[in-house]
Enzyme design. Structure first.
Site: not given
Ligand code: GAL
Length: 706
Positions: A162, A321
């Site tokens: 990110e 994610e």
């Molecule tokens: C994203 C990040 C992850 C985790 C996640 C939590 O921004 O890539 O590592 O922190 O958020 O929602």
């Protein structure tokens, strides 16, 4: 117009395995004692997990001291995973530099606009323009790639993480020098910079590139030069992209056959980087998406995923994610409702994802994310979330067997255009009203169209929006000459264009197109507006809305349209008191232009006002909507169609002729749909009526194969 893209390369399945929808999540084994790993692998198999992303924040464990590498633990865990058939998406591990590095080189830490240092203590405390940081990061990439070059269990590189989530803007001296170089490359001469930024204003003239400084603190309530601010946002996206490219190329030089990606953060309101531009630099596009609780949930998810699909140019993309439930970073971290874990995953899938992954596999016991939900929650295996995860694994397996992976999201009838530049420009704080930003308008259109029963494609401005039957330019504030010409060519060639207030106002430097709004495309739209009429409720006696003659209500902003073209006619006008000067002013105007038509919506009607106006607009634009259900209870999306190229191009191109229709309930009541084919997934739904109809419960999904 299509930007040159890297060749599409998708992670191949492990030797001996058949290609499937990838399923899994971020895995942080370094947060756990080694005895937990076997349990992890057992449960991954139980859930049908076939891929995990490993090592994202492991730099300090992999390189505990400068130049000293410890891969043993990582080798052991990758081996365990691989033997169990779980493939690895390996991180370059550069997202969070270790303490020894920042202690020795505090000059790699980024600075905010006031010059405050971002100290270590969280993550992403590095600056993209630091040559020192780049040297260390690239060295780590090389060591990772050398060590894992022949590892049979790696299927992709997860480069960094990110980018720009916490370090998007850096105002350090390194950033300043890089910004100067960026300006030199873009503009060639300082005179061109002066022209672009309109520096005759407030004595901001520059005599040399080394007088360019980042938009640092200028005092509260003061205003930065809009052209410079816009360029700084472009530069900041490019600076991180250069860093990504350096990491990518270092990895690729050693492991040329492993596809690479980096996880974007596309969501309705989020625009950290120009992801459409970035999309041309990855082998496959991946995205992280976190749900918006409440009424917008499914719409915001569908809108964001549609934009990701547009960025991926309809090639299957990777959901890197999302969450099984609550996150940890909102003020109130709402849980997901029963069913939403599975439903959300299937919605991403419907909108073009061929990989469904979560943050994260096992919920952390310590650290800032201990309250962030995960596939395996604190409660353990005996939990509803884990049962849902297992059920989802089964559903994804079925869909893989049915041949879904590799199919494209079917093209919609209507494209809704999104433009990063317009979003960035409209964020400036000296505008007609702070209530108007670009992104809200495409989202309103997407929802209003969905209320009509139409799923639109959300597409970036550089994509082929002009190949659709109809296209919407929703508050696309910036239009350069080339895009204005595209608009002209599209409509004169027979296209059906909708454009709203705050479209075509300024060129790429944020210089206003003169002669009346919307200056860039006044001829196409057949309207001329002389002034903006903002609305609000911050002061007594100010206008807070305008009624339209068609029953819609405008808020926030309206154009004061003073004349319309010869071939234009008014569909709706304002019904306002005479005092306002808006009574009878045209609100919605349709213009004949060449072989096509253009409809101008001169005020912010919001989702409701648009939904109310759309039937009338569609009639005027000769868009057939007879088959739309107009209830909007269901979001209907199709994948597949006549020719589907198999994703794994290395294995040759295989054509399939399958179509999958997904129906998602957008309401809080049961929704009934016709069953258009063979049911494949009936989730929180029931087939009725001898197989002809289905009743879909809230948060339910029906997937049929045709
Ligand atoms: C994203 C990040 C992850 C985790 C996640 C939590 O921004 O890539 O590592 O922190 O958020 O929602």
């Amino acid at each position: 117009m299509t930007t040159a893209r890297r060749a599409y390369r998708w992670p191949q399945s492990l030797a001996g395995e058949v290609p499937r929808i990838w399923y899994g999540g971020d895995y942080n084994p370094d947060q756990w004692p080694e005895e937990v790993w076997d349990e992890d692998v057992r449960l991954m198999r139980k859930a049908g997990v076939n891929l995990v992303s490993v090592g994202i924040f492991s730099w300090s464990r992999i390189e505990p001291e400068e130049g000293v590498y410890d891969f043993d633990w990582l080798d052991r865990v990758i081996d365990k995973l691989g033997h169990a058939g779980v493939a690895v998406d390996l991180a370059s591990a550069t997202a969070s530099p270790p303490m020894w590095l920042t202690q020795a080189h505090p000059e790699v830490l980024w600075k905010n606009e006031r010059g405050d240092v971002c100290w270590p203590g969280a993550r992403q405390h590095w600056r993209a323009t630091s040559p020192v940081f780049r040297r260390y990061a690239i060295e780590l990439c090389r060591n990772m790639a050398e060590h894992y070059r022949d590892n049979p269990y790696l299927v992709a590189w997860h480069v960094n993480n990110e980018y720009g989530c916490h370090n998007r803007f850096d105002y350090s001296d390194d950033a300043m020098r890089a910004f100067q170089r960026w300006c030199r490359k873009r503009y060639g001469t300082i005179e061109s910079v002066n022209d672009a930024w309109g520096t005759a204003f407030w004595s901001q003239r520059l005599d040399d590139f080394d007088e360019i400084i980042p938009p640092r603190y200028i005092g509260d309530g003061n205003f930065h030069n809009p052209g410079k601010l816009l360029d700084f946002k472009r530069f900041s996206s490019d600076a991180l992209k250069d860093f990504f490219i350096a990491e990518r190329d270092a990895l690729q030089a050693i492991t040329p056959n492993l596809p690479l990606t980096t996880n974007f953060m596309v969501s309705a309101g989020g625009t950290a980087l120009d992801y459409d531009d970035w999309g041309s630099e990855t082998d496959f596009v991946s995205n992280d998406h976190y749900f918006t609780p409440g009424d917008q949930h499914i719409d915001e998810l569908a809108y964001s995923s549609s934009l990701v699909d547009g960025i991926a140019r309809k090639r299957p993309w990777f959901l890197m994610e999302h969450s099984t439930g609550a996150v940890n970073w909102r003020t109130i971290n709402y849980r997901k409702e029963p069913g939403q874990l599975v439903r959300d995953s299937l919605a991403h899938l419907a909108l073009g994802a061929d990989a469904i992954c979560f943050f994260q596999w096992r919920q952390s016991q310590a650290g800032a994310e201990k309250f962030h939900t995960a596939m395996l929650p604190h409660a353990g295996e005996d939990s509803q979330d884990f049962r849902d995860i297992c059920e989802l694994g089964g559903i994804l397996n079925t869909l893989s067997e049915e041949g879904l992976p590799g199919s494209e999201l079917a093209k919609a009838k209507i494209a809704v255009v999104f433009d990063y530049g317009s979003e960035w420009a409209t964020e400036h704080t000296a505008t007609p009203t702070q209530q108007v930003r670009h992104w809200r308008e495409p989202f309103d259109w997407f929802r209003a169209l969905a209320d009509m029963g139409l799923s639109a494609d959300v597409v970036p401005i550089a994509s082929e929006w002009d190949s659709y039957e109809a296209a919407v330019l929703p508050a696309v504030y910036l239009l350069n000459e080339a895009n204005a010409q595209r608009v002209r060519a599209y409509v004169s060639g027979g296209g059906k264009l909708f454009a709203t207030y705050y479209t075509g106002i300024a060129d790429e430097h944020d210089h206003i197109w003169l002669g009346g709004y919307p200056g860039a495309i006044r001829d196409v739209m057949g309207v001329r507006s002389e002034e903006f009429a903002p609305m609000g409720d911050d002061l007594a006696g100010v206008p807070d809305h305008l009624d339209l003659s068609n029953g819609a209500v405008a808020h926030d902003i309206a154009d004061v349209i003073t004349s319309i073209g010869e071939n234009a006619h008014v569909l709706a006008s304002y019904k306002a008191g005479h005092w306002s000067g808006m009574d009878g002013v045209p609100a919605i105007v349709v213009n004949e232009y060449g072989k096509g038509r253009a409809a101008y919506v001169g005020s912010r009607l919001g989702r409701e006002g648009l939904a109310k106006s759309l039937p009338q607009l569609f009639d005027a634009m000769a868009i057939d909507y007879a088959r739309c259900d107009r209830q909007g209870a269901v979001l209907r999306v199709e994948r597949g169609g006549t020719k589907i190229d198999r994703v794994n191009e290395a294995n040759g191109v295989e054509r399939r002729d399958r179509r999958f229709v997904f129906a998602f309930n957008r309401t809080r009541d049961t929704a009934t749909v016709q069953v258009e084919g063979e049911p494949v997934v009936v989730y929180r739904a029931r087939i009725d009526d001898g197989g002809r109809t289905a009743a879909i419960e809230p948060n339910g999904v029906l997937i049929v194969r045709c």
